[in-house]
Design an enzyme around this catalytic site. Sequence first.
Site, PDB file in Angstrom:
ATOM      1  N   SER A   1       0.850  -1.190   0.000  1.00  0.00           N
ATOM      2  CA  SER A   1       0.000   0.000   0.000  1.00  0.00           C
ATOM      3  C   SER A   1       0.891   1.247   0.000  1.00  0.00           C
ATOM      4  O   SER A   1       1.693   1.417  -0.920  1.00  0.00           O
ATOM      5  CB  SER A   1      -0.939  -0.041   1.204  1.00  0.00           C
ATOM      6  OG  SER A   1      -1.930   0.945   1.099  1.00  0.00           O
ATOM      7  N   HIS A  27      -7.920  -5.186  -0.781  1.00  0.00           N
ATOM      8  CA  HIS A  27      -6.649  -4.528  -0.460  1.00  0.00           C
ATOM      9  C   HIS A  27      -5.746  -5.423   0.381  1.00  0.00           C
ATOM     10  O   HIS A  27      -4.533  -5.228   0.415  1.00  0.00           O
ATOM     11  CB  HIS A  27      -6.912  -3.212   0.262  1.00  0.00           C
ATOM     12  CG  HIS A  27      -5.714  -2.321   0.336  1.00  0.00           C
ATOM     13  ND1 HIS A  27      -4.968  -1.975  -0.772  1.00  0.00           N
ATOM     14  CD2 HIS A  27      -5.109  -1.719   1.392  1.00  0.00           C
ATOM     15  CE1 HIS A  27      -3.967  -1.189  -0.408  1.00  0.00           C
ATOM     16  NE2 HIS A  27      -4.024  -1.024   0.906  1.00  0.00           N
TER      17      HIS A  27
END
Length: 697
Positions: free
Chosen positions: A557, A672
Amino acid sequence: MNRKLLPWCIAGVLTMSGQLHAEEDKYIWLEEVEGAKPMEWVKAQNATSAAEIKAFKGFDTLVANSLAILNDKERIPYATHIGDKLYNFWKDDTHVRGIYRRTTMEEYAKADPKWETVLDVDALGKTEAVNWVFKGIDCQYPQNQRCFVSLSRGGADAVEVREFDLTTKDFVPAKDKPFFLKEAKSSLSWIDTNQAFVGTDFGDGQSMTDSGYPRVVKLWQRGTPLEQAKTIFSGDKTSVAVSGWVMFDDKTPLSLVTEAHTFYTATQYVYQDDKLIKLPLPQDAEVKGYFQGKLFIELKSDLATPVATFSQGAVVYANVADLIAQKASFTEFVSPTPTASIAQLSFSKSAIFVNWLDNVKSKLVRYEQDAKGAWQSTPVPFEANGALTVMDMERDSDDFFVNYTSFLEPSTLYTVNAKALKPQKIKGMPQQFAADKFKTEQYFATSKDGTKVPYFVVMAKELKLDGSNPTLLYGYGGFEVSLRPAYSATIGKNWLEQGGVYVLANIRGGGEYGPAWHQAALKQNRHKAYEDFEAIAEDLIARKITSSKHLGIQGGSNGGLLMGAAFTRRPDLYNAVVCQVPLLDMYRFNKLLAGASWMGEYGNPDVPEEWAYIKTYSPYHNLHKDTHYPKVFFTTSTRDDRVHPGHARKMVAKMKDMGIDVLYYENIEGGHAGAADNNQAAELNSMAFAYLLKQLK
């Protein structure tokens, strides 16, 4: 915070003259997430990379190790009190997608408690022919009977929300007029049994922010159509999100509406008697709790008042009644020191607990007011060398859990009473790797501007300092997220026991030393996080723990952006890079999915003055054809609706066209987090370790 897909749109890169040329980004077609052509490209990359990585001789052993750890029946079933029962979400080899289950405290204290299944996600998915992923449950306090269950298709952030009854252990039937939201990035919060604050995509094209979060808060009555919900507040479209929620002081509710202007600034309103009252709070302060009629906030910058000036990082409080009357007078509760910041603030029925982070080591302290109103502090007796996390602290109870862990000590769960302060072990994980063969050291590297940056090294006790040790350096460095010591059996088994050294970097941009540590690497100062990371890498080499040939790095991320910046800034410093669900195209990040919400962290690339510094580290824009780069392994997920998979796709396509050797794997599910179940997680983790072992040994 939930996230929603933004409309796909085209923009290009800035030329030196400042003009936009969309045609210059010839890889933009890869941003069409599930388009036939991009998916054909993804599957081709997956096949090539998977074949190469899985050819590693010990790959099957790595997968078996990971699965055994993830499905271990002896791992701690962390639980949360809802009413008089303890609830836990559990995955294993039988329950791949998981079961939500409950038991009593008496049973939970046993080595092998008896559990009652409340919701079987695998069975639900099979019945409805949908690959549901459980995304959480929110029960209406203090009745604790009706709950909102969030379900995601394939692990995305967008969820379908259904009302669930803990008594019947089933979704509320249509005859009882349940609350229900179709798949979206929504905000739904209980007010009482028959009312809720709701924010979602109302289908009017105006109800979501540019960041893809709800822009409008409505009051929704049970049994009425969603379109008839009463609008309470509409925020600015450029804000990150708007939400309605309820805090409790024991059982006394306080209804709030929050407009988050950026990731770090917000305006707070009390919703009372059908009207909104703006609270006189600093926009960059964070609301931490509601206790004995007072609202507690953490300051992200100094606060000057007519009476006193309160320092950045301090927690202060004021009477809610005074805040509503616009006559607030703040009082300091606790303030940080040069080495200690507040990692966690928790409220029981009778006391407040501060989890301090002192040089990245935890210390838990109870605070109570005496008869004169002065706060008295008492340490809770825990070892100071690991990481503590306060868990399941309820506002109507003084009993709670504390989890303790370190790099080499498996998690241990304790029960604590706010009055007695005598931790009692209730559950503990067994050792899952040969931890007795390793040691942990904390070092400090000197960054380019002279700042001392801490990092931890986990290594064999008999490690030879000859520069030949395969070393994995992990970092994040953003959004005030603190990386703390934690036990990972997967790292222990698949890295340390394979001869590796593990390093955790506490670079600026994180929250290890409070708001100032985070703010030191914001926007135009982003490079300081990267300089910190490079300083740690160089310090590891100077100490002869490793060398560039044997040094690998990993992050996901925002940490994926760190990886991209690291190998494009200093390709000579590393020989392996695991870049997971990353941001990489920093010119278009604010136009992809939730990207607009992160401009408070990175800046706005549409503003020329801000793009001027963003482009200096944007990995996608700092690739050079004639530069020798380490062989990078990129991973992402098709179902990641937070960080767009196009970042990794475009980076890989550009590198391949430059003749740069690169590996890429995109999990079709996972969101994610990258994986939707333990099987996928084991496979992906093992691919990363196989790649690292091959590159660095």
